[in-house]
Design a protein around this motif. Structure first.
Motif, short mmCIF file in Angstrom:
data_model
loop_
_atom_site.label_atom_id
_atom_site.label_comp_id
_atom_site.label_asym_id
_atom_site.label_seq_id
_atom_site.Cartn_x
_atom_site.Cartn_y
_atom_site.Cartn_z
N SER A 92 0.83 -1.20 0.00
CA SER A 92 0.00 0.00 0.00
C SER A 92 0.87 1.25 0.00
O SER A 92 0.44 2.31 0.44
CB SER A 92 -0.92 -0.02 1.23
N SER A 93 2.10 1.11 -0.51
CA SER A 93 3.05 2.22 -0.41
C SER A 93 2.80 3.31 -1.46
O SER A 93 3.29 4.41 -1.34
CB SER A 93 4.48 1.70 -0.56
N HIS A 94 2.02 2.99 -2.51
CA HIS A 94 1.75 3.96 -3.56
C HIS A 94 0.63 4.91 -3.12
O HIS A 94 -0.28 4.51 -2.41
CB HIS A 94 1.33 3.21 -4.83
N ASP A 95 0.74 6.18 -3.52
CA ASP A 95 -0.26 7.16 -3.10
C ASP A 95 -1.64 6.89 -3.68
O ASP A 95 -2.66 7.14 -3.05
CB ASP A 95 0.16 8.57 -3.53
N LEU A 96 -1.68 6.40 -4.94
CA LEU A 96 -2.96 6.29 -5.64
C LEU A 96 -3.51 4.87 -5.69
O LEU A 96 -4.72 4.67 -5.73
CB LEU A 96 -2.82 6.80 -7.08
N CYS A 105 0.08 6.06 -14.23
CA CYS A 105 -0.98 6.20 -15.24
C CYS A 105 -2.23 5.41 -14.87
O CYS A 105 -3.32 5.72 -15.32
CB CYS A 105 -0.48 5.76 -16.62
N GLY A 106 -2.06 4.31 -14.10
CA GLY A 106 -3.23 3.54 -13.65
C GLY A 106 -3.76 2.56 -14.68
O GLY A 106 -4.84 1.99 -14.49
N LYS A 107 -3.02 2.32 -15.76
CA LYS A 107 -3.50 1.37 -16.77
C LYS A 107 -3.56 -0.04 -16.19
O LYS A 107 -4.48 -0.80 -16.46
CB LYS A 107 -2.60 1.39 -18.00
N CYS A 108 -2.55 -0.39 -15.37
CA CYS A 108 -2.50 -1.73 -14.77
C CYS A 108 -3.74 -1.97 -13.92
O CYS A 108 -4.28 -3.08 -13.89
CB CYS A 108 -1.23 -1.90 -13.95
N VAL A 109 -4.18 -0.93 -13.21
CA VAL A 109 -5.35 -1.08 -12.33
C VAL A 109 -6.60 -1.35 -13.17
O VAL A 109 -7.42 -2.20 -12.83
CB VAL A 109 -5.52 0.18 -11.46
N GLN A 110 -6.72 -0.63 -14.30
CA GLN A 110 -7.91 -0.79 -15.13
C GLN A 110 -7.97 -2.17 -15.79
O GLN A 110 -9.06 -2.70 -16.02
CB GLN A 110 -7.97 0.29 -16.22
N VAL A 111 -6.82 -2.76 -16.14
CA VAL A 111 -6.87 -4.05 -16.85
C VAL A 111 -6.85 -5.25 -15.90
O VAL A 111 -7.13 -6.37 -16.32
CB VAL A 111 -5.72 -4.21 -17.89
N CYS A 112 -6.52 -5.05 -14.64
CA CYS A 112 -6.46 -6.18 -13.69
C CYS A 112 -7.84 -6.81 -13.55
O CYS A 112 -8.82 -6.13 -13.26
CB CYS A 112 -5.96 -5.70 -12.33
N PRO A 113 -7.96 -8.13 -13.77
CA PRO A 113 -9.29 -8.75 -13.76
C PRO A 113 -9.88 -8.91 -12.36
O PRO A 113 -11.08 -9.07 -12.22
CB PRO A 113 -9.04 -10.13 -14.39
N THR A 114 -9.05 -8.90 -11.33
CA THR A 114 -9.55 -9.14 -9.97
C THR A 114 -9.30 -7.91 -9.10
O THR A 114 -9.07 -6.82 -9.59
CB THR A 114 -8.81 -10.34 -9.35
N GLY A 115 -9.32 -8.11 -7.81
CA GLY A 115 -9.09 -7.01 -6.87
C GLY A 115 -7.64 -6.92 -6.43
O GLY A 115 -7.36 -6.39 -5.37
N ALA A 116 -6.71 -7.43 -7.26
CA ALA A 116 -5.29 -7.38 -6.88
C ALA A 116 -4.74 -5.97 -7.01
O ALA A 116 -3.95 -5.52 -6.20
CB ALA A 116 -4.48 -8.35 -7.72
N LEU A 117 -5.12 -5.27 -8.08
CA LEU A 117 -4.69 -3.89 -8.28
C LEU A 117 -5.91 -3.01 -8.20
O LEU A 117 -6.82 -3.12 -9.03
CB LEU A 117 -4.01 -3.72 -9.64
N VAL A 118 -5.94 -2.14 -7.20
CA VAL A 118 -7.12 -1.29 -7.00
C VAL A 118 -6.71 0.12 -6.64
O VAL A 118 -5.55 0.38 -6.32
CB VAL A 118 -8.04 -1.86 -5.88
N LYS A 119 -7.69 1.02 -6.68
CA LYS A 119 -7.43 2.40 -6.27
C LYS A 119 -7.40 2.46 -4.75
O LYS A 119 -8.15 1.76 -4.08
CB LYS A 119 -8.54 3.31 -6.79
N GLN A 120 -6.57 3.34 -4.21
CA GLN A 120 -6.55 3.54 -2.76
C GLN A 120 -7.90 4.06 -2.30
O GLN A 120 -8.58 4.79 -3.03
CB GLN A 120 -5.48 4.57 -2.37
#
Lengths: 107, 243
Positions: free
Chosen positions: B145-149, B204-219
């Motif tokens: 959770s070290s990333h700001d976004l 840029c958040g592209k990884c978050v948008q393409v992640c199929p599960t809840g592994a990459l999410v917005k803070q």
């Protein structure tokens, strides 16, 4: 023979590159099941699951490692099936479906 | 479907999918053709606009004459091909692959930020997975959770590598990669540094948008609150081609 199959599965599991799902998770699950059966903790359901996993991993894996990983299990099952079966836990009567008088009459 | 700038001399082939005669361009894959004709083939790692990875093995199909099952996302169509996409055997295999995915990490839908908007959950419903027959591994994975976004939860990662590919191919940053092998595989940022300390991440958040599960999410998202825009990548690649 169960331990021989377990040994080969441990090898395949540690050699899996982790790219495709059936090989990465399937070999690990098969190794766990073989450990259970070897330690006399497995049940008939575990053996059935192991056989189904063998088929899925063999048919769907991406490369030769996954496709051949279940072979030691399949050959030991073909020729030494009794060694697997005598290590299984006895069936627990408490969890068996109760045979009612109506069911007896039908059969 | 996305069309690359078409060379004029692409041949058209005819093939049969589930007995239905279909005409298709020679440079298309079975999965692309099937989706154009509204034939559903489950898939996880494939994403329109990214390179083909072929690792989830959910899109395997039977092709007459081939002794092996072929993944629809990585197999080109050919003249006279006969494809079966939904036989009982394939349904059984797909079901077990989804079960394996659930048992690999700690997928607990009831407490997941993506509950209700998750591709793994959709796949489970589509493939008829109502319970998992094998024991969960219950390994403890870390949460970054070290990333700001954004936030990374390895417990919910399925290693589809969509994040790795989108970061490399679309954003051009290559912040993401896969570490380790076998069951120890993990996605990492930079050389396994915390995401927040990454020098290559462009946020840029592209990884978050393409992640199929809840592994990459917005803070700041809580249970069931993470909605991802599934049209994000197809839109982006279409716009780039239009330029």
């Amino acid at each position: 023979m169960v331990d021989v199959a377990r040994y080969f599965m441990e090898f395949c599991s540690s050699e899996s590159c982790g790219k495709c799902v059936p090989c990465r998770v399937g070999t690990h699950q098969m190794h766990e099941l073989l450990k259970r059966i070897h330690q006399r903790r497995g049940t008939a359901a575990d053996l059935a699951l192991l056989e189904e996993l063998c088929e899925v991993v063999q048919m769907t894996s991406l490369c030769g490692l996954g496709q051949t990983a279940p072979n030691p299990v399949l050959s030991t099952l073909r020729y030494f099936r009794h060694e697997y079966e005598e290590r299984l836990q006895p069936r627990d009567e408490a969890f068996e479906p109760r045979r009612t008088a109506a069911a007896e009459a039908k059969s | 479907m996305m069309r690359s700038a078409a060379p004029a001399n692409v041949r058209v082939v005819t093939l049969k999918i589930n007995g239905q005669a279909i005409g298709a361009r020679e440079d298309e894959t079975i999965l692309q053709v099937a989706r154009e004709h509204k034939i559903r083939i489950p898939s996880l790692c494939y994403l329109e606009g990214l390179s083909v990875w072929g690792a989830c093995r959910l899109c395997v199909v039977e092709v007459t004459g081939s002794p092996r099952l072929l993944s629809a996302c990585s197999t080109r169509v050919a003249e006279g091909m006969e494809v079966q996409t939904d036989t009982p055997r394939l349904q059984r295999y797909r079901r077990m692959i989804v079960e394996l995915l659930f048992a690999e990490r700690n997928h607990v839908c009831a407490i997941c930020v993506s509950n209700g908007h998750c591709e793994l959950q959709d796949l489970a419903q589509q493939c008829g997975v109502d319970h998992v027959r094998m024991p969960y591994r219950n390994s403890i994975y870390q949460l970054d959770s070290s990333h700001d976004l954004f936030r990374l939860d390895h417990n919910r990662c399925v290693l589809c590598t969509r994040c790795v590919r989108v970061c490399d191919e679309i954003e051009g940053a290559h912040t993401w990669d896969v570490m380790g092998r076998g069951i120890q595989c993990q996605v990492i940022t930079d050389l396994n540094r915390p995401w927040g300390e990454s020098r290559t991440c462009t946020e840029c958040g592209k990884c978050v948008q393409v992640c199929p599960t809840g592994a990459l999410v917005k803070q700041g998202t809580s249970v069931g609150e993470m909605h991802k825009n599934r049209q994000f990548l197809p839109y982006l690649s279409r716009m780039r081609q239009a330029l």
